[in-house]
Motif scaffolding. Structure first.
Motif, PDB file in Angstrom:
ATOM      1  N   ALA A   1       0.824  -1.211   0.000  1.00 27.86           N
ATOM      2  CA  ALA A   1       0.000   0.000   0.000  1.00 27.86           C
ATOM      3  C   ALA A   1       0.855   1.257   0.000  1.00 27.86           C
ATOM      4  N   ALA A   2       2.096   1.146   0.486  1.00 29.25           N
ATOM      5  CA  ALA A   2       2.998   2.300   0.520  1.00 29.25           C
ATOM      6  C   ALA A   2       3.702   2.527  -0.807  1.00 29.25           C
ATOM      7  N   ASP A   3       3.408   1.684  -1.815  1.00 35.12           N
ATOM      8  CA  ASP A   3       4.000   1.789  -3.151  1.00 35.12           C
ATOM      9  C   ASP A   3       5.525   1.858  -3.069  1.00 35.12           C
ATOM     10  N   PRO A   4       6.163   0.782  -2.580  1.00 35.38           N
ATOM     11  CA  PRO A   4       7.622   0.820  -2.368  1.00 35.38           C
ATOM     12  C   PRO A   4       8.392   0.890  -3.683  1.00 35.38           C
ATOM     13  N   ASP A   5       9.526   1.563  -3.619  1.00 37.83           N
ATOM     14  CA  ASP A   5      10.438   1.610  -4.759  1.00 37.83           C
ATOM     15  C   ASP A   5      11.335   0.372  -4.678  1.00 37.83           C
ATOM     16  N   PRO A   6      11.226  -0.567  -5.646  1.00 33.78           N
ATOM     17  CA  PRO A   6      12.027  -1.799  -5.548  1.00 33.78           C
ATOM     18  C   PRO A   6      13.517  -1.546  -5.437  1.00 33.78           C
ATOM     19  N   ALA A   7      14.007  -0.467  -6.039  1.00 37.14           N
ATOM     20  CA  ALA A   7      15.442  -0.188  -6.014  1.00 37.14           C
ATOM     21  C   ALA A   7      15.904   0.286  -4.640  1.00 37.14           C
ATOM     22  N   ARG A   8      14.970   0.739  -3.793  1.00 35.59           N
ATOM     23  CA  ARG A   8      15.339   1.271  -2.479  1.00 35.59           C
ATOM     24  C   ARG A   8      14.738   0.465  -1.349  1.00 35.59           C
ATOM     25  N   THR A   9      14.262  -0.716  -1.648  1.00 29.99           N
ATOM     26  CA  THR A   9      13.651  -1.584  -0.647  1.00 29.99           C
ATOM     27  C   THR A   9      14.462  -2.866  -0.537  1.00 29.99           C
ATOM     28  N   CYS A  10      14.588  -3.370   0.679  1.00 27.48           N
ATOM     29  CA  CYS A  10      15.353  -4.604   0.869  1.00 27.48           C
ATOM     30  C   CYS A  10      14.638  -5.786   0.216  1.00 27.48           C
ATOM     31  N   TRP A  11      15.437  -6.683  -0.324  1.00 27.82           N
ATOM     32  CA  TRP A  11      14.936  -7.888  -0.975  1.00 27.82           C
ATOM     33  C   TRP A  11      15.338  -9.106  -0.159  1.00 27.82           C
ATOM     34  N   TYR A  12      14.491 -10.125  -0.195  1.00 28.92           N
ATOM     35  CA  TYR A  12      14.764 -11.381   0.495  1.00 28.92           C
ATOM     36  C   TYR A  12      14.731 -12.501  -0.533  1.00 28.92           C
ATOM     37  N   ILE A  13      15.838 -13.245  -0.615  1.00 32.53           N
ATOM     38  CA  ILE A  13      15.997 -14.299  -1.613  1.00 32.53           C
ATOM     39  C   ILE A  13      16.744 -15.462  -0.967  1.00 32.53           C
ATOM     40  N   GLU A  14      16.310 -16.683  -1.267  1.00 34.07           N
ATOM     41  CA  GLU A  14      17.071 -17.822  -0.768  1.00 34.07           C
ATOM     42  C   GLU A  14      18.312 -18.009  -1.649  1.00 34.07           C
ATOM     43  N   PRO A  15      19.418 -18.513  -1.106  1.00 32.66           N
ATOM     44  CA  PRO A  15      20.668 -18.586  -1.874  1.00 32.66           C
ATOM     45  C   PRO A  15      20.597 -19.498  -3.085  1.00 32.66           C
ATOM     46  N   TYR A  16      19.592 -20.396  -3.141  1.00 30.38           N
ATOM     47  CA  TYR A  16      19.487 -21.316  -4.277  1.00 30.38           C
ATOM     48  C   TYR A  16      18.755 -20.680  -5.455  1.00 30.38           C
ATOM     49  N   SER A  17      18.216 -19.452  -5.261  1.00 31.01           N
ATOM     50  CA  SER A  17      17.378 -18.834  -6.288  1.00 31.01           C
ATOM     51  C   SER A  17      18.189 -17.951  -7.226  1.00 31.01           C
ATOM     52  N   ASP A  18      19.231 -18.516  -7.835  1.00 31.77           N
ATOM     53  CA  ASP A  18      20.028 -17.742  -8.777  1.00 31.77           C
ATOM     54  C   ASP A  18      19.187 -17.260  -9.954  1.00 31.77           C
TER      55      ASP A  18
END
Length: 295
Positions: free
Chosen positions: A177-194
């Motif tokens: 709802a806050a319309d986050p900017d993907p370039a300035r927001t933290c991302w969460y990824i598992e290490p196997y998700s190359d």
């Protein structure tokens, strides 16, 4: 045309096994442990094999032993051959009494897509026992480790695409709802998700300066996103239930990538339960595609 083996020209099986193990592990000690023999026995077998073929097969490297060009070719052929032998032996053992259909699958796909549906398969086919083998590692189908695998990617020889795998950038409802900017927001990824990381980078969503937190599993990745800590890219089949429930929101759908979830059967004779299981998977996948959840 059948090939008649001339066993007089084939080195001893013990020597071939010792060399294959040493080339695969890069260590004489590791090979000795794998075959339950001494380090000296592995070394003697390798030397005897080199004398018989008339070429150096292994040489000392900075981190152990390394296969020469000739050795690498031989090791690859032996690994393939031993894998086929293992699969044949396993098939012969199971022929006496058919065990469960062993399905190798990633934990995330098993939890979010397969398990919510598999009750319908069990109800329709109570005679087929299914054993799910969830792991992020690729199952060695050639060695008889599983009867079939469900893998994500762009396909393998003999595979069948069940579902397309478009990616969604997902967030908790409050963060969305806050319309986050993907370039300035933290991302969460598992290490196997190359692959997911590559797609996100290709879409311009993350770069070398982005805040990216790797989690040991996709379950923890999704837990962090649900808590509102940041964003993640997920295949639509893996988050369809959460999107429908509203616990996650797709703030962007990435373009078609050509990737998908593929059914990959083992090269050994098929398990009798594979045919009905594969047919059921096709029906379930077709329903998802028709509803637009996986397209």
């Amino acid at each position: 045309m059948s090939y008649r083996m001339d066993w007089k020209r084939v080195p001893s099986l013990a020597a071939l096994r010792a060399f294959e193990a040493a080339a695969r592990t890069g260590s004489l000690s590791a090979a000795a442990g794998a075959l339950n023999v001494t380090h000296a026995a592995i070394s003697q077998h390798v030397r005897a094999l080199e004398r018989e073929v008339g070429a150096e097969l292994l040489h000392r490297g900075p981190r152990g032993v390394e296969a020469t060009e000739t050795g690498a070719t031989l090791a690859a052929a032996l690994s393939d051959g031993f894998g086929r032998i293992a699969a044949g032996v396993e098939a012969a053992r199971r022929a006496r009494g058919v065990g469960p259909l062993r399905v190798a699958v990633t934990p995330t796909f098993a939890e979010n897509w397969l398990m919510p549906r598999i009750g319908r398969f069990w109800a329709a086919h109570p005679e087929v026992e299914v054993a799910l083998l969830p792991s992020t590692a690729l199952a060695d189908l050639a060695a008889g480790k599983a009867d079939v695998a469900i893998r994500s990617g762009r396909g393998w020889p003999g595979s069948e695409c069940l579902l397309s795998a478009r990616y969604a950038v997902v967030a908790a409802p409050a963060l969305a709802a806050a319309d986050p900017d993907p370039a300035r927001t933290c991302w969460y990824i598992e290490p196997y998700s190359d692959e997911i990381r590559r797609f996100a980078e290709a879409a311009g969503l993350i770069d070398g300066d982005s805040c990216v937190h790797e989690q040991p599993s996709n379950a923890l990745t999704l837990a962090a996103v649900r808590a509102g800590h940041g964003l993640s890219a997920q295949t639509l089949p893996n988050v369809e239930a959460e999107l429908a429930a509203g616990t996650l929101v797709a703030i962007r759908i990435l373009e078609e990538t050509g990737a998908g979830y593929h059914l990959v059967p083992a090269p050994a004779p098929p398990h009798p339960g594979l045919k009905p299981f594969a047919a059921w998977l096709r029906r379930e996948a077709k329903g998802v595609e028709s509803a637009g959840a996986g397209a």
